[in-house]
Design an enzyme around this catalytic site. Structure first.
Site, PDB file in Angstrom:
ATOM      1  N   GLY A  46     -29.410 -63.008  -4.005  1.00  0.00           N
ATOM      2  CA  GLY A  46     -29.301 -61.723  -3.330  1.00  0.00           C
ATOM      3  C   GLY A  46     -27.879 -61.501  -2.869  1.00  0.00           C
ATOM      4  N   GLN A  51     -21.335 -57.594   1.887  1.00  0.00           N
ATOM      5  CA  GLN A  51     -20.753 -58.853   1.432  1.00  0.00           C
ATOM      6  C   GLN A  51     -19.664 -58.641   0.391  1.00  0.00           C
ATOM      7  OE1 GLN A  51     -24.813 -60.746   0.819  1.00  0.00           O
ATOM      8  NE2 GLN A  51     -23.534 -62.511   1.370  1.00  0.00           N
ATOM      9  N   CYS A  88     -25.989 -69.098   2.715  1.00  0.00           N
ATOM     10  CA  CYS A  88     -25.483 -67.735   2.546  1.00  0.00           C
ATOM     11  C   CYS A  88     -24.188 -67.773   1.739  1.00  0.00           C
ATOM     12  CB  CYS A  88     -25.227 -67.116   3.922  1.00  0.00           C
ATOM     13  SG  CYS A  88     -24.548 -65.450   3.859  1.00  0.00           S
ATOM     14  N   LEU A  89     -24.043 -66.830   0.820  1.00  0.00           N
ATOM     15  CA  LEU A  89     -22.818 -66.749   0.023  1.00  0.00           C
ATOM     16  C   LEU A  89     -21.594 -66.441   0.883  1.00  0.00           C
ATOM     17  CD1 LEU A  89     -24.145 -64.782  -3.088  1.00  0.00           C
ATOM     18  CD2 LEU A  89     -23.832 -67.250  -2.827  1.00  0.00           C
ATOM     19  N   HIS A 130     -32.967 -61.825   4.843  1.00  0.00           N
ATOM     20  CA  HIS A 130     -31.578 -62.280   4.890  1.00  0.00           C
ATOM     21  C   HIS A 130     -30.627 -61.134   4.525  1.00  0.00           C
ATOM     22  CE1 HIS A 130     -28.382 -65.404   4.287  1.00  0.00           C
ATOM     23  NE2 HIS A 130     -27.892 -64.430   3.547  1.00  0.00           N
ATOM     24  N   GLU A 131     -30.943 -60.424   3.440  1.00  0.00           N
ATOM     25  CA  GLU A 131     -30.069 -59.329   3.005  1.00  0.00           C
ATOM     26  C   GLU A 131     -30.105 -58.171   4.007  1.00  0.00           C
ATOM     27  OE1 GLU A 131     -27.954 -60.149   0.857  1.00  0.00           O
ATOM     28  OE2 GLU A 131     -29.045 -61.903   0.166  1.00  0.00           O
ATOM     29  N   HIS A 134     -27.658 -58.715   6.747  1.00  0.00           N
ATOM     30  CA  HIS A 134     -26.286 -58.303   6.409  1.00  0.00           C
ATOM     31  C   HIS A 134     -26.088 -56.815   6.644  1.00  0.00           C
ATOM     32  CE1 HIS A 134     -24.531 -61.987   4.986  1.00  0.00           C
ATOM     33  NE2 HIS A 134     -25.551 -62.202   4.162  1.00  0.00           N
TER      34      HIS A 134
END
Length: 177
Positions: A46, A51, A88-89, A130-131, A134
C-alpha cells in the site's frame, strides 16, 4: 520521468491532514500508476498519496483481489482487536507490534468516481487502516509508547546523519544490494 520518491519520517507532508479529492481525472490516474510502480519497487502492499508528497486523500494498494485505488476513503465501522508486527515504507526497516481493529467496513470512490464499499479483515483491514492513517497525518510512531518512540527517533536520527543505508531505487525494477 523520474520515479516517485517515497517520503520518509521527518518530511512535513507526512504530518499534514490530506485534502479531499474533488476531481478524479487522467492526471490522477497517471499518478496512481506511478505510485503503483514506487510501491512495488519498495516493495510494499500500500502507498498513500502523502507518502509521495501529494497531500490528497487517496491511496493505492495490492492485496487480496489485486490492485486498487481508494479515493476519499473512510471507515464506517470497525470491530475486534488484532496485534501484528507492522512496518511502513516511510519508516523503513523498522516495525512494531501495533494493535488495530481486526475488521472494518470502508466506504470510498474508485478512479471512475463510483462509490465502493469494502469489508476487510486481518491484514487487509490493517493495510487500509494504515494508509488511512497517512491521510490523517499519522505515522506508526504515533502508536508507540514513550520509550519505543524515543528509541525509534534515535535510530531514525542516526540514519539521517549517516545517509541512506542503501542506494535509492533506479526505477528499473531491480533491487540493489
Amino acid at each position: 520521468m523520474a520515479p516517485l520518491r517515497i517520503r520518509v519520517y521527518g518530511d512535513p507532508v507526512l504530518r499534514r491532514v490530506a485534502e479531499d479529492v474533488t476531481d478524479i481525472d487522467g492526471a490522477m490516474a497517471d499518478l496512481c500508476q506511478e505510485m503503483f510502480t514506487a510501491m512495488y519497487e519498495a516493495p510494499g502492499i500500500g502507498l498513500a498519496a502523502p507518502q509521495v508528497g501529494v497531500s490528497q486523500r487517496f491511496f493505492v494498494y495490492d492485496f487480496g483481489d489485486g490492485p486498487g485505488v481508494l479515493v476519499n476513503p473512510e471507515i464506517t465501522e470497525s470491530d475486534g482487536e488484532w496485534t501484528y508486527n507492522e512496518g511502513c515504507l516511510s519508516v523503513p526497516e523498522l516495525s512494531w507490534e501495533i494493535v488495530r481493529p481486526r475488521s472494518i467496513h470502508l466506504k470510498a470512490y474508485d478512479l471512475d468516481g463510483n462509490e465502493v464499499t469494502l469489508e476487510a479483515e486481518d491484514l487487509e483491514a490493517r493495510l487500509f487502516q494504515h494508509e488511512l492513517d497517512h491521510l490523517e497525518g499519522k505515522i506508526l510512531l504515533d502508536y508507540l509508547d514513550e520509550d519505543q518512540r524515543r528509541e525509534a527517533k534515535r535510530i531514525l536520527r542516526e540514519r539521517a546523519m549517516s545517509g541512506p543505508s542503501r542506494p535509492p531505487a533506479t526505477g528499473d525494477g531491480l533491487s540493489l544490494p
